[in-house]
Design an enzyme around this catalytic site. Structure first.
Site, PDB file in Angstrom:
ATOM      1  N   ASN A   8     -65.837  27.599  35.084  1.00 52.56           N
ATOM      2  CA  ASN A   8     -64.544  26.968  34.817  1.00 52.56           C
ATOM      3  C   ASN A   8     -63.712  27.107  36.089  1.00 52.56           C
ATOM      4  O   ASN A   8     -63.168  28.173  36.369  1.00 52.56           O
ATOM      5  CB  ASN A   8     -63.864  27.676  33.635  1.00 52.56           C
ATOM      6  CG  ASN A   8     -62.474  27.111  33.359  1.00 52.56           C
ATOM      7  OD1 ASN A   8     -62.067  26.117  33.956  1.00 52.56           O
ATOM      8  ND2 ASN A   8     -61.741  27.755  32.464  1.00 52.56           N
ATOM      9  N   TRP A   9     -63.648  26.021  36.839  1.00 53.57           N
ATOM     10  CA  TRP A   9     -62.925  26.080  38.119  1.00 53.57           C
ATOM     11  C   TRP A   9     -61.418  26.108  37.923  1.00 53.57           C
ATOM     12  O   TRP A   9     -60.674  26.307  38.882  1.00 53.57           O
ATOM     13  CB  TRP A   9     -63.267  24.861  38.973  1.00 53.57           C
ATOM     14  CG  TRP A   9     -64.645  24.851  39.525  1.00 53.57           C
ATOM     15  CD1 TRP A   9     -65.620  25.809  39.360  1.00 53.57           C
ATOM     16  CD2 TRP A   9     -65.233  23.831  40.355  1.00 53.57           C
ATOM     17  NE1 TRP A   9     -66.760  25.435  40.029  1.00 53.57           N
ATOM     18  CE2 TRP A   9     -66.549  24.237  40.641  1.00 53.57           C
ATOM     19  CE3 TRP A   9     -64.765  22.628  40.864  1.00 53.57           C
ATOM     20  CZ2 TRP A   9     -67.407  23.457  41.433  1.00 53.57           C
ATOM     21  CZ3 TRP A   9     -65.605  21.860  41.647  1.00 53.57           C
ATOM     22  CH2 TRP A   9     -66.920  22.280  41.939  1.00 53.57           C
ATOM     23  N   GLU A 166     -63.193  35.210  25.053  1.00 56.87           N
ATOM     24  CA  GLU A 166     -62.465  35.514  26.284  1.00 56.87           C
ATOM     25  C   GLU A 166     -61.203  36.295  25.930  1.00 56.87           C
ATOM     26  O   GLU A 166     -60.160  35.689  25.617  1.00 56.87           O
ATOM     27  CB  GLU A 166     -62.069  34.229  27.014  1.00 56.87           C
ATOM     28  CG  GLU A 166     -63.241  33.354  27.416  1.00 56.87           C
ATOM     29  CD  GLU A 166     -62.904  32.476  28.620  1.00 56.87           C
ATOM     30  OE1 GLU A 166     -63.558  32.642  29.654  1.00 56.87           O
ATOM     31  OE2 GLU A 166     -61.988  31.659  28.530  1.00 56.87           O
ATOM     32  N   SER A 211     -63.072  37.992  33.746  1.00 58.38           N
ATOM     33  CA  SER A 211     -63.419  38.830  34.900  1.00 58.38           C
ATOM     34  C   SER A 211     -64.915  39.105  35.035  1.00 58.38           C
ATOM     35  O   SER A 211     -65.310  40.192  35.476  1.00 58.38           O
ATOM     36  CB  SER A 211     -62.612  40.137  34.874  1.00 58.38           C
ATOM     37  OG  SER A 211     -61.230  39.848  34.969  1.00 58.38           O
TER      38      SER A 211
HETATM   39  P1  13P Z   1     -61.744  34.845  35.187  1.00 56.18           P
HETATM   40  O1  13P Z   1     -63.263  34.859  35.373  1.00 56.18           O
HETATM   41  O2  13P Z   1     -61.017  34.469  36.432  1.00 56.18           O
HETATM   42  O3  13P Z   1     -61.263  36.099  34.561  1.00 56.18           O
HETATM   43  O4  13P Z   1     -61.428  33.660  34.171  1.00 56.18           O
HETATM   44  C1  13P Z   1     -62.137  33.635  32.982  1.00 56.18           C
HETATM   45  C2  13P Z   1     -61.881  32.361  32.305  1.00 56.18           C
HETATM   46  O5  13P Z   1     -60.769  32.094  31.870  1.00 56.18           O
HETATM   47  C3  13P Z   1     -62.993  31.412  32.191  1.00 56.18           C
HETATM   48  O6  13P Z   1     -62.681  30.368  31.330  1.00 56.18           O
END
Ligand code: 13P
Length: 251
Positions: A8-9, A166, A211
């Site tokens: 997910n960019w 998440e 993360s």
């Molecule tokens: P991070 O990997 O930057 O914590 O973001 C996770 C995310 O929201 C993926 O959709």
């Protein structure tokens, strides 16, 4: 069931940067991997470019959001029709940033899930508790509400959805859920899905996001009910993203 590892960019990368990334990434990921499916979700403005870049590649294309209507007076929105034309196969729905920054509610997210499936796009439904909810012992209640409402009305079609757990406190903070914390929630989601429809065992994958990086992926993926990742920050760099994928191969 193969793992799904998705990038997910978020609001990162122009068209030129998308080409640059995908050219590097395609060189890294050139052999089919037996148990891993890989998806990249660029911003809307890069979807067309990415679609051309990914033609005949092993990498699936995803979108980061979608409106539930097919067309009409919805300024600034993108419809499933538009995504289909670009060979988009996945759409991330109900992401924590959509819920918390842009105020998306469970009801709207459910409409989007149903619409994506109707148009043959596979939704990745995101769920997760805030730190406050975790500290109040409400994690599983929040997850149950978000999952139930997200997939309401799907019945036997539940297997057409993937779920991403998440935790809000883990997104972009550098503090990932521990493997035990992730497994507890993933197992809960697995059982919940089963109780809603046995069909869920035929395809629903439960991904972890928050993360995830090349250092913690190896331990997280060992957990029984962790069936892939939704990666933000670490997916912005093709080499880091590819390393995460290779950890799934070894699992
Ligand atoms: P991070 O990997 O930057 O914590 O973001 C996770 C995310 O929201 C993926 O959709």
């Amino acid at each position: 069931m193969s793992y799904l590892v998705a990038a997910n960019w978020k609001m990162n990368k122009t068209n030129a940067q998308t080409v640059e990334y995908l050219q590097i990434f395609k060189k890294l990921y050139r052999e089919p991997l037996p148990n891993v499916e890989v998806m990249v979700a660029p911003p809307f403005t890069s979807l067309s470019t990415a679609s051309i870049q990914l033609r005949d590649s092993l990498i699936k294309l995803g979108a980061q959001n979608m409106h539930f209507e097919e067309k009409g007076a919805f300024t600034g929105e993108i419809s499933p029709y538009m995504l289909k034309e670009l060979n988009v196969e996945y759409v991330i729905l109900g992401h924590s940033e959509r819920r918390h920054i842009f105020g998306e509610k469970d009801e709207v997210i459910n409409k989007k899930v149903l619409s994506a499936i109707k148009h043959g796009i596979r939704p990745i439904l995101c769920v997760g508790e805030t730190l406050e909810e975790r500290e109040l012992g409400k994690t599983l209640n929040v997850i149950e509400r978000q999952v139930r409402s997200g997939i309401a009305g799907l019945d036997k079609d539940v297997f057409l959805v993937d779920i991403a757990y998440e935790p809000v406190w883990a997104i972009g903070t550098g503090i990932n859920a521990t493997p035990d914390q992730a497994q507890e929630v993933h197992q809960f989601i697995r059982e919940l899905l089963k109780s809603i429809s046995k069909e869920s065992d035929n395809g629903c994958r439960i991904l972890y996001g928050g993360s995830v990086n090349e250092n913690n992926a190896k331990e997280l993926i060992k957990e029984k009910d962790v069936e892939g990742f939704l990666v933000g920050t670490a997916s912005i760099d093709p080499e880091r993203f590819y390393k995460i994928i290779t950890h799934c191969l070894e699992a």
